[in-house]
Enzyme design. Sequence first.
Site, PDB file in Angstrom:
ATOM      1  N   HIS A 262       1.114  -1.317  -0.219  1.00 17.30           N
ATOM      2  CA  HIS A 262      -0.267  -0.309   0.405  1.00 17.30           C
ATOM      3  C   HIS A 262       1.092   1.771  -0.124  1.00 17.30           C
ATOM      4  O   HIS A 262       0.784   2.549  -0.856  1.00 17.30           O
ATOM      5  CB  HIS A 262      -0.633   0.054   1.200  1.00 17.30           C
ATOM      6  CG  HIS A 262      -1.521   1.556   1.223  1.00 17.30           C
ATOM      7  ND1 HIS A 262      -3.006   0.961   0.702  1.00 17.30           N
ATOM      8  CD2 HIS A 262      -1.021   2.286   2.113  1.00 17.30           C
ATOM      9  CE1 HIS A 262      -3.287   2.433   0.987  1.00 17.30           C
ATOM     10  NE2 HIS A 262      -2.395   2.924   1.568  1.00 17.30           N
ATOM     11  N   GLU A 263       2.072   1.477   1.322  1.00 18.90           N
ATOM     12  CA  GLU A 263       2.385   2.226   1.326  1.00 18.90           C
ATOM     13  C   GLU A 263       3.801   3.033  -0.346  1.00 18.90           C
ATOM     14  O   GLU A 263       3.657   4.147  -0.752  1.00 18.90           O
ATOM     15  CB  GLU A 263       3.530   2.564   2.132  1.00 18.90           C
ATOM     16  CG  GLU A 263       2.973   2.620   3.737  1.00 18.90           C
ATOM     17  CD  GLU A 263       1.836   3.822   3.372  1.00 18.90           C
ATOM     18  OE1 GLU A 263       1.676   4.654   3.427  1.00 18.90           O
ATOM     19  OE2 GLU A 263       0.551   3.318   4.324  1.00 18.90           O
ATOM     20  N   HIS A 266       1.756   4.741  -2.623  1.00 15.80           N
ATOM     21  CA  HIS A 266       1.959   5.994  -2.530  1.00 15.80           C
ATOM     22  C   HIS A 266       3.417   6.629  -2.577  1.00 15.80           C
ATOM     23  O   HIS A 266       3.394   7.372  -3.019  1.00 15.80           O
ATOM     24  CB  HIS A 266       1.892   6.408  -0.880  1.00 15.80           C
ATOM     25  CG  HIS A 266       0.594   6.333  -0.213  1.00 15.80           C
ATOM     26  ND1 HIS A 266      -0.653   7.269  -0.658  1.00 15.80           N
ATOM     27  CD2 HIS A 266      -0.295   5.684   1.010  1.00 15.80           C
ATOM     28  CE1 HIS A 266      -1.750   6.719  -0.280  1.00 15.80           C
ATOM     29  NE2 HIS A 266      -1.311   5.967   1.191  1.00 15.80           N
ATOM     30  N   GLU A 292      -4.250   8.167  -2.296  1.00 11.01           N
ATOM     31  CA  GLU A 292      -5.010   6.924  -2.043  1.00 11.01           C
ATOM     32  C   GLU A 292      -5.680   5.563  -3.218  1.00 11.01           C
ATOM     33  O   GLU A 292      -5.489   4.454  -3.163  1.00 11.01           O
ATOM     34  CB  GLU A 292      -6.250   6.954  -0.697  1.00 11.01           C
ATOM     35  CG  GLU A 292      -6.799   5.878  -0.369  1.00 11.01           C
ATOM     36  CD  GLU A 292      -5.592   5.243   0.797  1.00 11.01           C
ATOM     37  OE1 GLU A 292      -4.830   6.022   0.863  1.00 11.01           O
ATOM     38  OE2 GLU A 292      -6.000   4.342   0.964  1.00 11.01           O
TER      39      GLU A 292
HETATM   40 ZN    ZN Z   1      -3.073   5.575   2.312  1.00 11.85          ZN
END
Ligand code: ZN
Length: 497
Positions: A262-263, A266, A292
């Site tokens: 997830h990160e 980003h 996101e």
């Molecule tokens: Zn996030």
Amino acid sequence: MSSANRQRFFELWGEIDDLSSATEVLEWDQETYMPRKGLPGRGKVMATLAGLRHDKLCAPELRTLAEDLAADSVEGSAGLAQGREAIRQIDRAVKVPTALTREIAELESLSLAAWSEARKTSSFPIYQPLLERMVELKRQEAACVASAGSAYDGLLDDYEPGAKEAELIPLFADLRAALVPILQTAQSRAPVDESAVQGAFPEAAQRALGQRAAAAFGFRFDAGRLDLSTHPFCTGFNRGDVRMTWRFEEGDFRPALYGILHETGHGLYEQGLPEVWARTPLGAPVSLGIHESQSRLWENLVGRSKGFWKWALPLLHEHLPGTSKVTVDGIWKALHTVKPSLIRVEADEATYNLHVAIRFDIERRLFAGNLEVSQLPEAWDDAYEELLGIRAERVAEGVLQDIHWALGSFGYFPTYTLGTLASCQLFEAATEQLGDLEGQFGQGEFAPLLRWLRQEVHQHGRFYSAGELIERTTGKPLGAEAFLKYVRRNVEEAYPV
Ligand code: ZN
């Protein structure tokens, strides 16, 4: 506009951007390595930096230069977009007194300390007075910035420019109506065996696995770092220095691996921002919703796919030896369980947006004055019981689970849902243009997808608004269709009749 004035505008904006970066370095430090006792002292530093940045942003000279830049630029040019984006940020900032900005910044550090302690001991009263003060200050800020719309719109706008409470209400109502039956379908069928992702996995091995996947996706570790924190997050000071954090559970590799993936999403966005616009109004991500969309895309659409696991299975066996009997199909099913849970960040893809819907509703009530801080724990538990049929036994797993309110981030949660919807819509468009993505992932080929995202999303910085970006890339406005199609397909496969 003279070239000297143009230069002056970008010089002033560069300084504002530098103060933001300095603040972000300190925020990263305070959530990773700073001793807890340093928080009150750090609060003073944060207040000073916030005050300096605010004063610079509100300086009349900057507003005049931004207006000149916009007036002297042709339609569709970067100069016009730079001027307009600067004016948008300045006009929001001037409505808020510097003293209030400083007070919120200082309170963030103090309330972060109280929240950490309250969460550790599962005791709401330790944190309640600071949260009450934070809500009071944010109500003041909302009153300053809200236009004709609701007070909550003023807060939303800080994270998702242009987002409106009135548009989000029907969106969340539709999502609730569609997701509850999906949850009921899963609950009515035989549960999924989750043993494929469980075992005894040491920290170092989980970290190594996550880093291998992050690097394969294209995250550059010579322009970034990965450190432990209570709440995983990613922050970019510039495209050459992007910090991600993670956490792990020894008995289940999902929180660590999917937190890192997830990160990484980003981080890839931060590393892909346009260098030519560094330290300018356009050099930043479009909005938190678009940010996101990148994290959810790499975490879910890529990281939970069978293609990804065809490639990653040997790595899993290498790093986590207890998994030698695990198959792609077994993992895939364990990654697509659908069931009610208490913790948002660990929720499955179908119920995740129900967690966000609960927070959206509670925040709205808080800022409409229909709910007080003292009533929060009970209102929270009641909402979970009503929507998901479960109740937290400890407040740490209820209203205290998320860091956002301690940092004064009200109006932030809806961006998680906007991003989730956008991730599915973007992935659908990418599949149409790039062909068999799953097949590429199976070969460890993630570069074509990253190149596409760089070209369609990252390289534009803030040139387009979130709505424009989604529409020009996917051919339609943001909606829930692609997301619902995706979760329905998954639940049918993971829970066959
Ligand atoms: Zn996030």
